[in-house]
Structure formats: structure tokens, C-alpha cells
Design a protein around this motif. Structure first.
Motif, PDB file in Angstrom:
ATOM      1  N   TRP A  18       0.809  -1.290  -0.059  1.00  0.00           N
ATOM      2  CA  TRP A  18      -0.039   0.098   0.153  1.00  0.00           C
ATOM      3  C   TRP A  18       0.906   1.409   0.044  1.00  0.00           C
ATOM      4  N   GLU A  21       2.568   1.720  -3.312  1.00  0.00           N
ATOM      5  CA  GLU A  21       1.532   2.244  -4.378  1.00  0.00           C
ATOM      6  C   GLU A  21       1.210   3.849  -4.343  1.00  0.00           C
ATOM      7  N   ARG A  24       4.554   5.685  -5.614  1.00  0.00           N
ATOM      8  CA  ARG A  24       4.719   5.719  -7.273  1.00  0.00           C
ATOM      9  C   ARG A  24       3.689   7.002  -7.505  1.00  0.00           C
ATOM     10  N   SER A 471      -6.318  -2.534 -12.085  1.00  0.00           N
ATOM     11  CA  SER A 471      -5.181  -1.294 -11.866  1.00  0.00           C
ATOM     12  C   SER A 471      -6.002   0.087 -12.173  1.00  0.00           C
TER      13      SER A 471
END
Length: 569
Positions: A18, A21, A24, A471
Motif C-alpha cells: 500500500w 503504491e 509511486r 489497476s
């Protein structure tokens, strides 16, 4: 006893899936901020640095500002700009409010068509009304005698031309404000037997007060920073925008141009901050219980609305009609035979049809690149997890271009991209720098449009997508983009039209091979080719009108397709 590597506990600094992500997506937003640093913050820093340096680059503090003040620049340029902007704002907001009232508080027939006609000036370059006013009230104008001893070349011409092209901006804001009126307030006034006049002052006017203030700020900024109208019809009446052009192009005093650009930026920035504050107050005043207002048939009110709209429609029609007629006359005012001779741009100085082709290229690239960048950045900020401080900084950078005048941004690009240590200095004079500057200049409104569309999408889409292990990229392509297609079309049209009509943002940046149509209008007028200049301005307007009609057709098709798709789902 030995312990296997797989049995070791994870390091304390290891990130969970988590957290990885979120990191990113935060890096993507940092990249977007890096783009702002190149397109906006870096150039503005270069501009500010130039304003406190001499011609050799040595730091001189506020000496340049003192020299400009001592030369009478404040009394000459700043006071003139403030007066022109204030007068234009009062006239435009008054007329736009009267027109918005007529369109929203009456049941006049053909209101949609009337609104479309009132919005026509937004499709024309700001140079068009200035050229048209010369044919109407200039030394050989049709109505020259109406002005008596007063000349159209000066404050009168600047105010009239500014009112023409800024009117649609104020009208859009006021139409939105007045269409959000709560019908319950009007029902209460009717029950209390309030007169029409009292209802207007106690219900209609207070309900639109935030829209009025916001429209006033927008018009003030647009007129205060405009270059096209004062350059064509201002005569010897100097404003800050034309003073910048004179210092940079006429006298090659770049440091003084930077000083005046800073002075042009500060009032626009203050007005922008005040406008954002007003808009937040307006958003807080809306309630979920409001009932949309629908006007009732009333002959007296409809006659009043028609009387209010007639002079505005007449002025817009007169200016556009005169520009078209002047572009077709063979030799004004001695030979009024109609001909397409003025549209043979290859015979004129200024760039010819090549300039028009360059403008189409610029508009197309700005539309494609700008729409993609704006929507992706808005999607990053609205539909992905982001740290709040980073998100706040991004939103500030996204709105900042709205407060930066085009002339200021164009001059800042010269200082930034022409610097020898900048690896991007090879872009100067190319089509690429024109695209980058135009996208940066018109970024904010497009960003707000995309953000509004994304906020209307339910966040349950992300929740369902995550539960199906889809996604965010897949959800962007299969859900978010199709549902946001109308907003994408609106952004594309906005960027295309503004890229075709802009002058101030690109006047310092075009090269021998990248002359633009709007700049060609200016160059032809300076060369004495006023009729061909009007012809080029009309050509630009016709191109934008075609783009608008295509946008309408695509929007209608998309609406039917979306309804069919939703029905099938």
C-alpha cells in the motif's frame, strides 16, 4: 544454531504494498510539479531576476523600478491601465448582468440562439474589434461625425474594443450564477406580494452578488493585461502592455520590460487572489435543497428583456459585420467594390497563408498536448492517493497561470529559455516553445474544467475496481476517460480557440519560420494593410467558429452514444 534468511523478520524500513503504491503516485505528481517548474516557475524567477539586474546581468536591486518611476511610468502606463480596466469592467459587467437577466428571467423565444450570438466575440482575436472600430469611427470611418472632436484612437477605442471581446467571459460567469437561483425565494416574494422592483433588489441582485464580483475581477484582469486592442487602436495613449512592447522591441531594454511586466503581474495577481476567495464564498452559499428557478410568462418582463438585449446584439453584430465587410472591400473608402483580393495573404507582409498554417499547427498541437497533460494531471490529483501538502502545492501551481498575463509569461520565456546555461535554449523561436507557452498560459481554466468533471464521478468506481483487482491505469482507460469525454471535448475546444486567437503570449516568441496568424494581423496593420489585417482576423474567427460547430456535433453524437451505452448497461 543458524537461522535461515527466510525466517528473518522484515526490515523496519521496508515499505508495504500500500505504501509503495502511494509513493509511486506521489512521484507522478512530483513529475507534474517538475513540469510546472519548467513551464511557469522557472520563467517567472528569470523575469524577477532580470527586473533587479542591469543590462549586463549585474544585481542593482530596485534601481530599475526607481528609474521607471522617475520617468513618469506610473502616471503614464499604470494609471492609464487602471483607468481603462476599471471603466471597461463597469460597462461590461453592467451589460452582461442585464443580458444574463434577460436570458434567465424571461421566456423570450430563441434564447439559445441569442446566447450563441452573444458568445461570438470569444471566437475572434482581440484585434478584430479594434480594426472594425477604425472602419466605423476612424478618420475615414462611416460614423466619424458621431464622435465630433473626439478621436477613436485612444481611451475611447480601447474601452470599446475591450468591452467587445471581454463581454462573453462576464456573461458566462453571470449566467452560471443566475441559473443557480433558488425558486423558493421568488415564491416567497410572490406570496408576500413584493413588487417586481423590490424582488429584483432583494432576491435577484443579492443572489448574483458573488457572480458579479467574480465577473468584475475576471474582466478587470483581462483588460488590464491585454495587448492587442491598445496596440491597434490606442494611438499615443500608453498602457503597461504596450509600454512593455515598446521597451523590448523598440528600445531593446529587456530589464525595463521586466520591470513593467512585474508591475503588470502584481495587480492581476491581487485580483486573482480576491476572485478565488469570492468563488469559495459562492460555493459555500449553495444548498442541496435549492429548487431551480423557471421563469413564468410575463409580457412586460419579456419586452424589458428584449430591450436590454437589443443594443448588445446590435453592437456585436455591427463590429463583426463591419470587419467582414471591410475585408471584402477592394480599397476603402474610394472603391467599395466587393472582392476577395484582401484574402490573398501571399501578397502582404506578415507571414501570409504560412502564418495561418502555423496557427493551425499551433492550435492542433496545443489542443492535443494540452488536453492530455491537463486531464492526466487533474486525474492524478483527484483520483489517486496523494499526500495533502504535495496536493496543495500542485493545486496552487495549477491555478497560478490564471494570474500571469500573457505578455509577462512570453517575456519570462525569453529570459528563461534564452539563458546560455539552460539546456532547453535551443527551443527559442521553434513551434515547440510556442506550444509550451500556450499550454502554460491557458492551463488553469482547462484544469478546473477537468477537475469539475472528475469530481462528478463516484469514487465507488475505484473501490469496485480494487475489489476486482483492476489497476488504476485500466480504470482510467475503460471507465474514467469514456465518462469524461464531454469535458475532454470542452477542454480541447478551449485550448484550440485560445491558441488560434492569442497574441500577447506569443508576440516575443515566434521566429522567422513560426509566424502566426494573430501576429500577422498585427504586422499587417502596422504596415498599413488594414483591410488584409481585417481579412486575416475574420479568417481566424471563421476557423474558430468551424471548430465550435464541430465541437457541437461531436458533443451531440457523444451524448446520444453515452445514453445508449448507459441504457445497454
Amino acid at each position: 544454531m543458524t537461522v535461515s534468511a527466510t525466517a528473518l523478520p522484515p526490515a523496519r524500513w521496508a515499505l508495504t504494498a500500500w505504501q509503495r503504491e502511494r509513493l509511486r503516485w506521489a512521484l507522478w505528481l512530483v513529475a507534474a510539479l517538475g513540469l510546472f517548474a519548467v513551464l511557469l516557475l522557472g520563467p517567472l524567477y528569470s523575469l524577477l531576476s532580470k527586473s533587479v539586474a542591469d543590462s549586463n546581468g549585474a544585481f542593482v536591486g530596485l534601481a530599475n523600478f526607481e528609474a521607471y518611476f522617475a520617468s513618469g511610468g506610473i502616471a503614464r502606463g499604470l494609471s492609464h491601465s487602471l483607468w481603462i480596466a476599471s471603466a471597461s469592467t463597469m460597462i461590461v459587467v453592467s451589460l452582461a448582468f442585464a443580458s444574463a437577466w434577460a436570458l434567465t428571467r424571461t421566456r423570450l423565444p430563441l434564447r439559445g440562439g441569442i446566447q450563441a450570438l452573444l458568445m461570438l466575440p470569444i471566437l475572434a482575436p482581440s484585434l478584430l474589434p479594434a480594426l472594425s472600430l477604425i472602419y466605423l469611427f476612424g478618420e475615414q470611418g462611416i460614423f466619424k461625425s458621431w464622435l465630433g472632436e473626439t478621436s477613436i484612437y485612444g481611451p475611447l477605442g480601447i474601452v470599446l474594443g475591450s468591452c467587445f471581446w471581454t463581454f462573453p467571459h462576464a456573461l458566462m460567469i453571470l449566467l452560471t450564477a443566475m441559473r443557480h437561483a433558488d425558486a423558493r425565494h421568488y415564491e416567497a416574494a410572490e406570496v408576500l406580494r413584493a413588487s417586481s422592483l423590490r424582488t429584483f433588489f432583494t432576491v435577484t441582485l443579492p443572489g448574483a452578488r458573488y457572480g458579479l464580483v467574480s465577473a468584475a475581477f475576471v474582466v478587470f484582469i483581462l483588460v488590464f493585461t491585454d495587448f492587442g486592442v491598445p496596440k491597434v487602436i490606442g494611438g499615443n495613449y500608453e498602457v503597461l502592455a504596450t509600454d512593455i512592447y515598446k521597451q523590448v522591441i523598440g528600445q531593446q531594454k529587456f530589464e525595463m520590460g521586466a520591470v513593467i511586466s512585474v508591475l503588470l503581474l502584481l495587480p492581476a495577481l491581487l485580483a486573482f487572489v480576491a476572485d478565488r476567495w469570492v468563488q469559495r464564498k459562492q460555493a459555500a452559499s449553495l444548498t442541496a435543497r435549492a429548487v431551480p428557478y423557471q421563469p413564468k410568462a410575463n409580457l412586460r418582463r419579456e419586452l424589458t428583456g428584449a430591450a436590454l438585449l437589443t443594443p448588445v446584439l446590435g453592437f456585436i453584430g455591427l463590429v463583426i459585420g463591419m470587419a467582414i465587410y471591410a475585408s471584402l472591400v477592394r480599397y476603402w473608402p474610394y472603391n467599395l467594390e466587393l472582392s476577395l483580393r484582401n484574402y490573398e495573404f501571399g501578397r502582404m507582409d506578415g507571414g501570409g497563408w504560412t502564418a495561418y498554417g502555423n496557427s493551425l499547427t499551433l492550435a492542433a498541437l496545443t489542443m492535443l498536448v494540452g488536453t492530455a497533460v491537463v486531464f492526466f494531471n487533474a486525474w492524478l490529483s483527484e483520483r489517486t492517493p496523494q499526500p495533502k501538502p504535495l496536493l496543495a502545492l500542485f493545486q496552487l501551481c495549477s491555478l497560478l497561470p490564471l494570474a500571469v498575463p500573457g505578455l509577462t509569461l512570453g517575456l519570462a520565456y525569453i529570459f528563461f529559455f534564452n539563458h546560455p546555461s539552460n539546456p532547453l535554449n535551443g527551443l527559442y523561436g521553434s513551434m515547440a516553445i510556442l506550444v509550451l507557452c500556450t499550454v502554460a498560459h491557458f492551463y488553469s481554466v482547462a484544469h478546473l474544467t477537468a477537475l469539475t468533471a472528475l469530481k462528478q464521478l463516484d469514487h465507488e468506481f475505484e473501490a469496485v475496481g480494487q475489489s476486482l483487482r483492476a489497476s488504476r491505469w485500466r480504470m482510467l482507460g475503460q471507465i474514467t476517460l469514456p465518462l469524461s469525454a464531454p469535458a475532454l471535448l470542452d477542454i480541447a475546444l478551449y485550448l484550440f480557440v485560445n491558441a488560434m486567437t492569442t497574441v500577447s503570449a506569443v508576440i516575443f516568441l515566434y521566429g522567422p519560420d513560426t509566424a502566426l496568424a494573430a501576429v500577422a494581423v498585427l504586422n499587417m496593420d502596422e504596415a498599413g494593410d488594414t483591410a488584409p489585417a481585417a481579412a486575416m482576423a475574420v479568417t481566424i474567427m471563421a476557423t474558430c467558429l468551424l471548430a465550435k460547430l464541430l465541437h457541437g456535433a461531436l458533443s451531440a453524437w457523444l451524448s446520444r452514444h453515452t445514453q445508449h451505452w448507459r441504457g445497454g448497461r
